[in-house]
Design a protein around this motif. Structure first.
Motif, PDB file in Angstrom:
ATOM      1  N   LEU A 146      13.647  20.647  42.052  1.00  0.00           N
ATOM      2  CA  LEU A 146      15.043  20.864  42.416  1.00  0.00           C
ATOM      3  C   LEU A 146      15.188  21.597  43.748  1.00  0.00           C
ATOM      4  O   LEU A 146      15.988  21.195  44.607  1.00  0.00           O
ATOM      5  CB  LEU A 146      15.757  21.664  41.321  1.00  0.00           C
ATOM      6  CG  LEU A 146      16.007  20.944  40.000  1.00  0.00           C
ATOM      7  CD1 LEU A 146      16.580  21.902  38.979  1.00  0.00           C
ATOM      8  CD2 LEU A 146      16.946  19.763  40.210  1.00  0.00           C
ATOM      9  N   PHE A 147      14.396  22.674  43.942  1.00  0.00           N
ATOM     10  CA  PHE A 147      14.675  23.586  45.053  1.00  0.00           C
ATOM     11  C   PHE A 147      13.533  23.787  46.051  1.00  0.00           C
ATOM     12  O   PHE A 147      13.776  24.224  47.173  1.00  0.00           O
ATOM     13  CB  PHE A 147      15.071  24.959  44.502  1.00  0.00           C
ATOM     14  CG  PHE A 147      16.229  24.928  43.567  1.00  0.00           C
ATOM     15  CD1 PHE A 147      17.502  24.635  44.025  1.00  0.00           C
ATOM     16  CD2 PHE A 147      16.059  25.187  42.217  1.00  0.00           C
ATOM     17  CE1 PHE A 147      18.589  24.602  43.152  1.00  0.00           C
ATOM     18  CE2 PHE A 147      17.130  25.166  41.337  1.00  0.00           C
ATOM     19  CZ  PHE A 147      18.403  24.871  41.811  1.00  0.00           C
ATOM     20  N   GLY A 148      12.290  23.527  45.673  1.00  0.00           N
ATOM     21  CA  GLY A 148      11.192  23.880  46.559  1.00  0.00           C
ATOM     22  C   GLY A 148      11.214  25.370  46.872  1.00  0.00           C
ATOM     23  O   GLY A 148      11.537  26.199  46.013  1.00  0.00           O
ATOM     24  N   ARG A 149      10.908  25.728  48.108  1.00  0.00           N
ATOM     25  CA  ARG A 149      10.872  27.152  48.476  1.00  0.00           C
ATOM     26  C   ARG A 149      12.256  27.750  48.744  1.00  0.00           C
ATOM     27  O   ARG A 149      12.360  28.894  49.177  1.00  0.00           O
ATOM     28  CB  ARG A 149       9.963  27.378  49.685  1.00  0.00           C
ATOM     29  CG  ARG A 149       8.486  27.228  49.358  1.00  0.00           C
ATOM     30  CD  ARG A 149       7.604  27.883  50.392  1.00  0.00           C
ATOM     31  NE  ARG A 149       7.618  29.328  50.285  1.00  0.00           N
ATOM     32  CZ  ARG A 149       6.922  30.153  51.073  1.00  0.00           C
ATOM     33  NH1 ARG A 149       6.165  29.642  52.034  1.00  0.00           N
ATOM     34  NH2 ARG A 149       6.983  31.454  50.916  1.00  0.00           N
ATOM     35  N   MET A 150      13.297  27.009  48.461  1.00  0.00           N
ATOM     36  CA  MET A 150      14.630  27.592  48.504  1.00  0.00           C
ATOM     37  C   MET A 150      14.722  28.766  47.522  1.00  0.00           C
ATOM     38  O   MET A 150      15.490  29.709  47.735  1.00  0.00           O
ATOM     39  CB  MET A 150      15.698  26.545  48.166  1.00  0.00           C
ATOM     40  CG  MET A 150      17.118  27.085  48.220  1.00  0.00           C
ATOM     41  SD  MET A 150      18.346  25.874  47.711  1.00  0.00           S
ATOM     42  CE  MET A 150      18.534  24.980  49.231  1.00  0.00           C
ATOM     43  N   VAL A 151      13.921  28.714  46.450  1.00  0.00           N
ATOM     44  CA  VAL A 151      13.859  29.830  45.504  1.00  0.00           C
ATOM     45  C   VAL A 151      13.486  31.116  46.234  1.00  0.00           C
ATOM     46  O   VAL A 151      14.057  32.187  45.986  1.00  0.00           O
ATOM     47  CB  VAL A 151      12.835  29.531  44.388  1.00  0.00           C
ATOM     48  CG1 VAL A 151      12.617  30.754  43.517  1.00  0.00           C
ATOM     49  CG2 VAL A 151      13.301  28.355  43.542  1.00  0.00           C
ATOM     50  N   CYS A 152      12.519  31.038  47.153  1.00  0.00           N
ATOM     51  CA  CYS A 152      12.080  32.219  47.900  1.00  0.00           C
ATOM     52  C   CYS A 152      13.226  32.821  48.701  1.00  0.00           C
ATOM     53  O   CYS A 152      13.341  34.038  48.832  1.00  0.00           O
ATOM     54  CB  CYS A 152      10.937  31.855  48.852  1.00  0.00           C
ATOM     55  SG  CYS A 152       9.559  30.992  48.082  1.00  0.00           S
ATOM     56  N   SER A 153      14.065  31.961  49.233  1.00  0.00           N
ATOM     57  CA  SER A 153      15.129  32.395  50.126  1.00  0.00           C
ATOM     58  C   SER A 153      16.350  32.933  49.394  1.00  0.00           C
ATOM     59  O   SER A 153      16.995  33.866  49.861  1.00  0.00           O
ATOM     60  CB  SER A 153      15.552  31.223  51.019  1.00  0.00           C
ATOM     61  OG  SER A 153      16.568  31.603  51.905  1.00  0.00           O
ATOM     62  N   PHE A 154      16.668  32.344  48.231  1.00  0.00           N
ATOM     63  CA  PHE A 154      17.911  32.679  47.550  1.00  0.00           C
ATOM     64  C   PHE A 154      17.725  33.415  46.220  1.00  0.00           C
ATOM     65  O   PHE A 154      18.626  34.128  45.789  1.00  0.00           O
ATOM     66  CB  PHE A 154      18.715  31.402  47.283  1.00  0.00           C
ATOM     67  CG  PHE A 154      19.368  30.816  48.495  1.00  0.00           C
ATOM     68  CD1 PHE A 154      20.674  31.130  48.827  1.00  0.00           C
ATOM     69  CD2 PHE A 154      18.674  29.946  49.319  1.00  0.00           C
ATOM     70  CE1 PHE A 154      21.289  30.588  49.949  1.00  0.00           C
ATOM     71  CE2 PHE A 154      19.264  29.403  50.445  1.00  0.00           C
ATOM     72  CZ  PHE A 154      20.573  29.725  50.768  1.00  0.00           C
ATOM     73  N   LEU A 155      16.594  33.226  45.552  1.00  0.00           N
ATOM     74  CA  LEU A 155      16.483  33.677  44.168  1.00  0.00           C
ATOM     75  C   LEU A 155      15.323  34.620  43.903  1.00  0.00           C
ATOM     76  O   LEU A 155      14.926  34.793  42.751  1.00  0.00           O
ATOM     77  CB  LEU A 155      16.355  32.446  43.249  1.00  0.00           C
ATOM     78  CG  LEU A 155      17.504  31.435  43.310  1.00  0.00           C
ATOM     79  CD1 LEU A 155      17.194  30.219  42.445  1.00  0.00           C
ATOM     80  CD2 LEU A 155      18.819  32.071  42.877  1.00  0.00           C
ATOM     81  N   CYS A 156      14.769  35.244  44.937  1.00  0.00           N
ATOM     82  CA  CYS A 156      13.639  36.149  44.738  1.00  0.00           C
ATOM     83  C   CYS A 156      14.004  37.579  45.132  1.00  0.00           C
ATOM     84  O   CYS A 156      14.258  37.850  46.319  1.00  0.00           O
ATOM     85  CB  CYS A 156      12.426  35.681  45.553  1.00  0.00           C
ATOM     86  SG  CYS A 156      10.974  36.734  45.280  1.00  0.00           S
ATOM     87  N   PRO A 157      14.035  38.519  44.191  1.00  0.00           N
ATOM     88  CA  PRO A 157      14.393  39.902  44.510  1.00  0.00           C
ATOM     89  C   PRO A 157      13.469  40.560  45.526  1.00  0.00           C
ATOM     90  O   PRO A 157      13.929  41.325  46.387  1.00  0.00           O
ATOM     91  CB  PRO A 157      14.303  40.603  43.148  1.00  0.00           C
ATOM     92  CG  PRO A 157      14.539  39.528  42.151  1.00  0.00           C
ATOM     93  CD  PRO A 157      13.894  38.307  42.738  1.00  0.00           C
ATOM     94  N   PHE A 158      12.165  40.285  45.454  1.00  0.00           N
ATOM     95  CA  PHE A 158      11.268  40.941  46.399  1.00  0.00           C
ATOM     96  C   PHE A 158      11.419  40.361  47.803  1.00  0.00           C
ATOM     97  O   PHE A 158      11.196  41.047  48.788  1.00  0.00           O
ATOM     98  CB  PHE A 158       9.816  40.841  45.938  1.00  0.00           C
ATOM     99  CG  PHE A 158       8.919  41.815  46.642  1.00  0.00           C
ATOM    100  CD1 PHE A 158       9.109  43.180  46.508  1.00  0.00           C
ATOM    101  CD2 PHE A 158       7.896  41.379  47.464  1.00  0.00           C
ATOM    102  CE1 PHE A 158       8.297  44.095  47.165  1.00  0.00           C
ATOM    103  CE2 PHE A 158       7.073  42.282  48.130  1.00  0.00           C
ATOM    104  CZ  PHE A 158       7.275  43.637  47.984  1.00  0.00           C
ATOM    105  N   GLY A 159      11.829  39.102  47.893  1.00  0.00           N
ATOM    106  CA  GLY A 159      12.163  38.545  49.194  1.00  0.00           C
ATOM    107  C   GLY A 159      13.349  39.277  49.802  1.00  0.00           C
ATOM    108  O   GLY A 159      13.368  39.573  51.005  1.00  0.00           O
ATOM    109  N   LEU A 160      14.346  39.585  48.976  1.00  0.00           N
ATOM    110  CA  LEU A 160      15.510  40.344  49.440  1.00  0.00           C
ATOM    111  C   LEU A 160      15.102  41.716  49.947  1.00  0.00           C
ATOM    112  O   LEU A 160      15.554  42.162  51.016  1.00  0.00           O
ATOM    113  CB  LEU A 160      16.526  40.471  48.298  1.00  0.00           C
ATOM    114  CG  LEU A 160      17.709  41.403  48.552  1.00  0.00           C
ATOM    115  CD1 LEU A 160      18.548  40.916  49.724  1.00  0.00           C
ATOM    116  CD2 LEU A 160      18.571  41.537  47.294  1.00  0.00           C
ATOM    117  N   VAL A 161      14.245  42.400  49.198  1.00  0.00           N
ATOM    118  CA  VAL A 161      13.791  43.734  49.620  1.00  0.00           C
ATOM    119  C   VAL A 161      13.127  43.678  50.988  1.00  0.00           C
ATOM    120  O   VAL A 161      13.390  44.509  51.867  1.00  0.00           O
ATOM    121  CB  VAL A 161      12.819  44.320  48.570  1.00  0.00           C
ATOM    122  CG1 VAL A 161      12.118  45.562  49.111  1.00  0.00           C
ATOM    123  CG2 VAL A 161      13.566  44.658  47.291  1.00  0.00           C
TER     124      VAL A 161
END
Length: 277
Positions: free
Chosen positions: A88-103
């Motif tokens: 569905l998303f590929g690495r879009m998860v990293c960009s939008f849905l990962c808390p540690f990415g946000l940090v």
């Protein structure tokens, strides 16, 4: 264009904060020094969010993968979940849905000098970025399987010895609020704290270093980047190969939707020809 760029970044940050709050929805546990016993712990969230985070209502797919393999079972559920999410998303998860990415992104916003992008640094970072695939293969799959079949030991090596997200969101809050855990903290906790501090400092000067070089979950999702249903699409009829989209990419992407692209959408405003959607 500048206003649209800022608005898109704000919208993405709102999605990131929302995802982090949803993953850790057992709010009362944030202040008790205990771990949520949510019945949803048997399912996974898409991003990197430790099972042991005080408010975590579900499991991290990497932790579930290691624990299942480490107990001598094939990870049917986790594999299916990752296949579906990746498709569905590929690495879009990293960009939008990962808390540690946000940090990491928030740390990068601290106004201090940043590592400048150049052809030389690009060659280096692209080579180092392959490390996450070795971490996935050995720390998350092969070694846990080997330890189980050799000694009957379940050992989630990546979570236990390396994952900084588990330390920041679980280890530190739990030891701060739980006197028993604080007194029991030993050399592993000190080692993982050192690793987490290293990534925190590193993230101030380089954009998402953990995601780029070390994250096995990002490695898994990268396999789906070229074919994932949702994300960034390029109209080849409009594209002039000017490379404006990749020249400013902080993830050192060589081409949109390659293995390092987290599909954040910042390239859309860079394109003067409307080729990216």
């Amino acid at each position: 264009m500048l206003k649209a760029f800022r608005n898109s970044k704000i919208r993405r940050k709102l999605v990131q904060f929302t995802a982090m709050l949803v993953y850790n929805a057992d709010v009362k546990r944030w202040f008790t020094g205990g771990i949520s016993s949510s019945p949803l712990k048997n399912v996974c969230v898409p991003g990197l969010n430790c099972y042991s985070c005080p408010g975590a209502v579900a499991s991290c797919p990497l932790g579930s993968l290691q624990n299942t393999i480490g107990n001598g079972r094939f990870p049917f559920f986790v594999t299916g979940f990752l296949l579906l999410t990746g498709t569905l998303f590929g690495r879009m998860v990293c960009s939008f849905l990962c808390p540690f990415g946000l940090v990491q992104e928030l740390l990068y916003m601290i106004p201090l000098p940043k590592l400048k992008k150049s052809p030389r640094t690009l060659r280096v970072t692209r080579k180092i970025s392959l490390l996450k695939y070795f971490i996935l293969a050995f720390m998350c799959i092969l070694i846990p399987a080997f330890l189980y079949f050799k000694n009957g030991i379940s050992s989630p090596l990546f979570c236990k010895w390396f994952c900084p997200a588990g330390t920041v969101f679980a280890g530190w809050p739990l030891t701060a609020l739980n006197e028993y855990l604080r007194s029991a903290a030993g050399h592993i906790f000190l080692w993982k704290s050192a690793v987490a501090v290293s990534f925190i400092v590193w993230s101030v000067f380089m954009y998402r270093p953990f995601c780029r070089f070390f994250c096995p979950l990002g490695a898994i999702y990268s396999f789906f980047n070229k074919t994932a249903i949702f994300g960034i699409k390029v109209d080849n009829k409009k594209c002039t190969d000017c490379n404006a989209c990749t020249n400013f990419c902080k993830m050192d992407v060589l081409k949109i939707n390659d293995r390092e692209c987290i599909r954040c959408g910042e390239c859309i405003q860079r394109c003067k020809f409307g080729a990216i959607k």
